[in-house]
Design an enzyme around this catalytic site. Structure first.
Site, PDB file in Angstrom:
ATOM      1  N   SER A 144       0.836  -1.196   0.000  1.00 24.08           N
ATOM      2  CA  SER A 144       0.000   0.000   0.000  1.00 24.08           C
ATOM      3  C   SER A 144       0.876   1.253   0.000  1.00 24.08           C
ATOM      4  O   SER A 144       1.669   1.441  -0.918  1.00 24.08           O
ATOM      5  CB  SER A 144      -0.955  -0.058   1.199  1.00 24.08           C
ATOM      6  OG  SER A 144      -1.979   0.890   1.087  1.00 24.08           O
ATOM      7  N   GLU A 239      -9.441  -3.179  -7.030  1.00 23.51           N
ATOM      8  CA  GLU A 239      -8.948  -2.008  -6.305  1.00 23.51           C
ATOM      9  C   GLU A 239      -9.175  -0.702  -7.054  1.00 23.51           C
ATOM     10  O   GLU A 239      -8.929  -0.619  -8.258  1.00 23.51           O
ATOM     11  CB  GLU A 239      -7.440  -2.132  -6.053  1.00 23.51           C
ATOM     12  CG  GLU A 239      -7.010  -3.342  -5.258  1.00 23.51           C
ATOM     13  CD  GLU A 239      -5.574  -3.224  -4.807  1.00 23.51           C
ATOM     14  OE1 GLU A 239      -5.168  -2.121  -4.392  1.00 23.51           O
ATOM     15  OE2 GLU A 239      -4.851  -4.232  -4.876  1.00 23.51           O
ATOM     16  N   HIS A 269      -7.547  -4.870  -2.020  1.00 22.15           N
ATOM     17  CA  HIS A 269      -6.288  -4.216  -1.697  1.00 22.15           C
ATOM     18  C   HIS A 269      -5.467  -5.067  -0.725  1.00 22.15           C
ATOM     19  O   HIS A 269      -5.977  -5.547   0.281  1.00 22.15           O
ATOM     20  CB  HIS A 269      -6.611  -2.856  -1.068  1.00 22.15           C
ATOM     21  CG  HIS A 269      -5.449  -1.981  -0.796  1.00 22.15           C
ATOM     22  ND1 HIS A 269      -4.695  -1.407  -1.794  1.00 22.15           N
ATOM     23  CD2 HIS A 269      -4.902  -1.548   0.367  1.00 22.15           C
ATOM     24  CE1 HIS A 269      -3.763  -0.661  -1.260  1.00 22.15           C
ATOM     25  NE2 HIS A 269      -3.855  -0.738   0.060  1.00 22.15           N
TER      26      HIS A 269
END
Length: 305
Positions: A144, A239, A269
């Site tokens: 991320s 995502e 995600h």
């Protein structure tokens, strides 16, 4: 692939959320609680460490370590998270490769906005090199926001005149602070975790008024990736951040960089964190570990820990 597993994960991540913007304390507490539910593999050892003036978590395999070092950057939108919240991912890579990892506790926004996290990541890398680590035996990895740091820290390290690491592994990286990817709207509602509004809320804390149209904030659009080491980018097809990955991969390809874009269907995600619950998570981690092992084997040098 298991449709039942994917549906179960999707339902779990769609739990009702409080109305309106959440405080930074609530965001951090919620993220810590979520990540505490993720499985940490057996066969690893952890110890507190320090790297580049920041706390870090050292993660070792139980047996003898293979040559090399994984420098890991945790996720959390640049506003939350820690090496502990990322341990399911870091530990999975260490258990699969036998390579020691250092997970950096970089500074978070809003207390420490851009470019504090990048500065800490580069200092951590410089500290590894200063202890004798060969850059050809160091790989960057992250998820991320931390996946984004693998790229932006590499850009900043190159600008600082440092040799580049052997490879970059990014799980669902955040690579576009402009939020101009088509998936930002096209995957709205499909993504069980993120919305444009939510990302813009936390993103503003990290930006703190900075222009998002610059390489260290939007490398998928503006990063000069010439000379970069090989990249593996793994992302879920559900995502809103999907196009952060697809556009970076295209940019890397056009710059002559070896890049593998690994898109898994119908997963959210950082789906790799759902190891043990989702077959695709374990399969993706196996591919990631193979990539890291190949990059470090090619380096052929010890990490100098």
């Amino acid at each position: 692939m298991s449709k039942q597993q994917r549906a179960r994960i999707d339902t779990m991540m769609r739990q009702p959320q409080p109305e309106g913007p959440r405080s930074i304390e609530a965001l951090r507490t919620g993220f810590e609680a979520l990540m505490a539910t993720m499985a940490v593999p057996a066969g690893i050892r952890t110890a507190a460490a320090e790297l580049g003036g920041r706390p870090a978590l050292r993660v070792d395999p139980e047996g003898e370590s293979a040559a090399g070092t994984i420098l890991y950057f945790h996720g959390g939108g640049w506003v939350s998270g820690s090496p502990v919240t990322a341990l399911s991912l870091t530990g999975s890579l260490v258990a699969r490769t036998g390579v020691t990892a250092y997970s950096v506790d970089y500074r978070l926004a809003p207390e420490h906005p851009f470019p504090a996290a990048i500065e800490d990541a580069v200092r951590a890398y410089r500290a590894l090199l200063d202890t004798g680590a060969d850059p050809s035996a160091v790989v960057f990895a992250g998820d991320s926001a931390g996946g984004g740091l693998t790229v932006t820290a590499c850009l900043a390290a190159r600008d600082a005149g440092l040799p580049l690491p052997a490879g970059l592994l990014a799980f669902s990286p955040g690579l576009d602070a402009t939020r101009t990817g088509a998936s930002m709207d096209g995957k709205e509602g499909v993504d069980p975790i993120f919305t444009r509004a939510g990302l813009e809320y936390t993103g503003a804390m990290y930006l703190a008024g900075a222009d998002p149209y610059q390489p260290l904030l939007s490398p998928a659009l503006l990063g000069d990736l010439a000379g970069f080491p090989p990249l593996l980018v793994q992302v879920g097809a559900n995502e809103v951040l999907l196009d952060d990955s697809t556009r970076l991969a295209e940019r890397a390809r056009d710059a002559g960089v070896d890049v593998v874009l690994d898109v898994t269907a119908e997963v959210p995600h950082v789906f790799q964190a759902f190891t043990g619950l989702l077959d695709e998570a374990d399969e993706a981690l196996d591919r990631a570990a193979l990539f890291l092992t190949q990059r470090l084997r090619r380096g052929g040098a010890v990490s100098g820990r």
